[in-house]
Design an enzyme around this catalytic site. Structure first.
Site, PDB file in Angstrom:
ATOM      1  N   ARG A  61      -3.337 -10.917   1.314  1.00 36.43           N
ATOM      2  CA  ARG A  61      -2.228 -11.046   2.266  1.00 36.43           C
ATOM      3  C   ARG A  61      -1.953  -9.722   2.982  1.00 36.43           C
ATOM      4  NH1 ARG A  61       3.766 -11.127   1.644  1.00 36.43           N
ATOM      5  NH2 ARG A  61       4.631 -12.704   3.064  1.00 36.43           N
ATOM      6  N   HIS A  65      -1.571  -9.297   7.029  1.00 36.39           N
ATOM      7  CA  HIS A  65      -0.351  -8.780   7.642  1.00 36.39           C
ATOM      8  C   HIS A  65      -0.583  -7.442   8.328  1.00 36.39           C
ATOM      9  CE1 HIS A  65       2.982 -11.394   5.681  1.00 36.39           C
ATOM     10  NE2 HIS A  65       1.875 -12.096   5.890  1.00 36.39           N
ATOM     11  N   ASP A  66      -1.606  -6.720   7.919  1.00 39.63           N
ATOM     12  CA  ASP A  66      -1.963  -5.494   8.626  1.00 39.63           C
ATOM     13  C   ASP A  66      -2.619  -5.817   9.965  1.00 39.63           C
ATOM     14  OD1 ASP A  66      -2.445  -2.704   9.061  1.00 39.63           O
ATOM     15  OD2 ASP A  66      -4.521  -3.033   8.460  1.00 39.63           O
ATOM     16  N   GLU A  87       6.788  -1.083   8.318  1.00 42.13           N
ATOM     17  CA  GLU A  87       6.603  -2.527   8.431  1.00 42.13           C
ATOM     18  C   GLU A  87       6.971  -3.249   7.135  1.00 42.13           C
ATOM     19  OE1 GLU A  87       2.601  -3.240   9.830  1.00 42.13           O
ATOM     20  OE2 GLU A  87       2.853  -1.808  11.468  1.00 42.13           O
ATOM     21  N   ASN A  93       7.508  -9.144   5.283  1.00 40.08           N
ATOM     22  CA  ASN A  93       7.047  -8.273   4.199  1.00 40.08           C
ATOM     23  C   ASN A  93       8.128  -7.917   3.180  1.00 40.08           C
ATOM     24  OD1 ASN A  93       4.425  -8.095   5.298  1.00 40.08           O
ATOM     25  ND2 ASN A  93       5.061  -6.453   6.676  1.00 40.08           N
ATOM     26  N   HIS A 192      -4.237 -19.811   1.345  1.00 42.37           N
ATOM     27  CA  HIS A 192      -3.093 -20.291   0.565  1.00 42.37           C
ATOM     28  C   HIS A 192      -3.535 -21.148  -0.621  1.00 42.37           C
ATOM     29  CE1 HIS A 192       0.095 -19.720   3.984  1.00 42.37           C
ATOM     30  NE2 HIS A 192      -0.419 -18.594   3.532  1.00 42.37           N
TER      31      HIS A 192
END
Length: 327
Positions: A61, A65-66, A87, A93, A192
């Site tokens: 994850r 997200h990066d 962030e 996050n 997921h």
């Protein structure tokens, strides 16, 4: 190098242009400067996975997200400072992103072996691949040579990362802005198949059907009933639930089978089946054929890892992934 690895690298070179791989990224990037880099990353990820089976999903994850914020530049790892708002404070996050200490451990080991050489952005890409493999998923050759940003974007983190309650058109748009298509979207959300979600991320599915307080029609009634005791109307926001309750620690295609049974935990998962014939066909394909899912997932992970990397003279190689270098 084994014959199999040599053949795989040759195939990778042929496909790189089709995948849009920036020419500066190269699987051989550290072959001379830090030949043990990938082994160090895999060793630590493996140790941590043994200690905490949840960590594989967390590291995967972090890479997602990066890359969705300013590109794959390790901006997510920066702590707040006098000039940076982290962030880590963003809605996607805060209270959920984890694994930063693992990245710290990997970075420290790499700095000891090869000082000022391996970027934090490349560590994230390698750790995501190794986490997938260690949970039973596919492997892929990771192109390397990313450099680290000197800034972060909490606003970008809030706006650019798909949210659990986004509509499918919104999610498609967010992926498209990163150069990712519908196939990439459906394949990548297959991550997921491992990991957890907080009650606050899906509570609206349990109680907010218009005017009735009943679960969404696209949520299986027995599944909703099982979720409600630990995700009440109020309270329990941080209670964790498996995204795939059937095989929660195994990277497989069970996620798509769950969607077909209307047992997708997040609205952003179930809409893949219910909101578009195109995405629904991919859900059915991946549910029926795990090998095809694995092939598409690996290809889409390489593609996602190519989002706006800093290379050459851009960015830097951070000595500490949590803060920019001092000059």
């Amino acid at each position: 190098m084994s014959a199999a690895m040599a053949a795989a690298l040759a195939l990778f070179s042929l496909l790189a242009a089709a995948w849009g791989l920036p020419p500066q990224l190269d699987p051989h990037f550290y072959d001379r400067s830090c030949p043990q880099a990938q082994q160090i990353v895999a060793s630590i990820v493996g140790k941590v996975h043994y200690q905490d089976p949840r960590m594989a999903a967390s590291l995967l994850r972090l890479h997602f997200h990066d890359c969705f914020v300013k590109g794959c530049d390790a901006s997510i790892l920066l702590d707040s400072s006098a000039t940076i708002v982290s962030e880590k404070r963003s809605n996607p996050n805060r209270d959920s992103a984890r694994g930063f200490e693992v990245i710290d451990e990997i970075k420290a080991a790499l700095e000891a072996a090869c000082p000022h050489t391996v970027s934090c952005a490349d560590i994230l890409a390698l750790a995501a691949r190794d986490s997938t493999v260690m949970t039973g998923g596919p492997g892929w050759i990771v192109p390397l040579g990313r450099r680290d940003s000197r800034g972060a974007s909490v606003q970008g983190s809030n706006n650019d990362i798909p949210a659990p309650n986004n509509t499918l058109p919104t999610i498609i748009t967010k992926f498209k802005l990163q150069g990712l298509d519908i196939l990439d979207l459906v394949a990548l959300l297959g991550s997921h198949t491992i990991g957890d979600s907080r009650c606050t991320s899906f509570r609206q599915r349990l109680y907010n059907r218009t005017g009735t307080g009943l679960p969404d029609l696209t949520l299986d009634a027995s599944y909703a009933a099982a979720l409600r005791p630990r995700c009440p109307r109020s309270g329990g926001d941080q209670n964790l639930f498996f995204l795939d309750p059937v095989t929660p620690f195994k990277f497989d295609n069970q996620y798509y089978k769950n969607l077909l049974a209307y047992r997708g935990l997040l609205s952003s998962d179930e809409v893949l089946l219910t909101a578009s014939p195109a995405t629904a066909e991919l859900v059915k394909l991946y549910a029926a054929d795990q090998d095809v899912f694995f092939q598409h997932f690996a290809r889409s992970m390489v593609k996602m890892g190519n989002i706006s990397p800093l290379t050459g003279g851009n960015g830097e190689i951070r000595a500490n992934c949590r803060k920019v270098n001092r000059y």
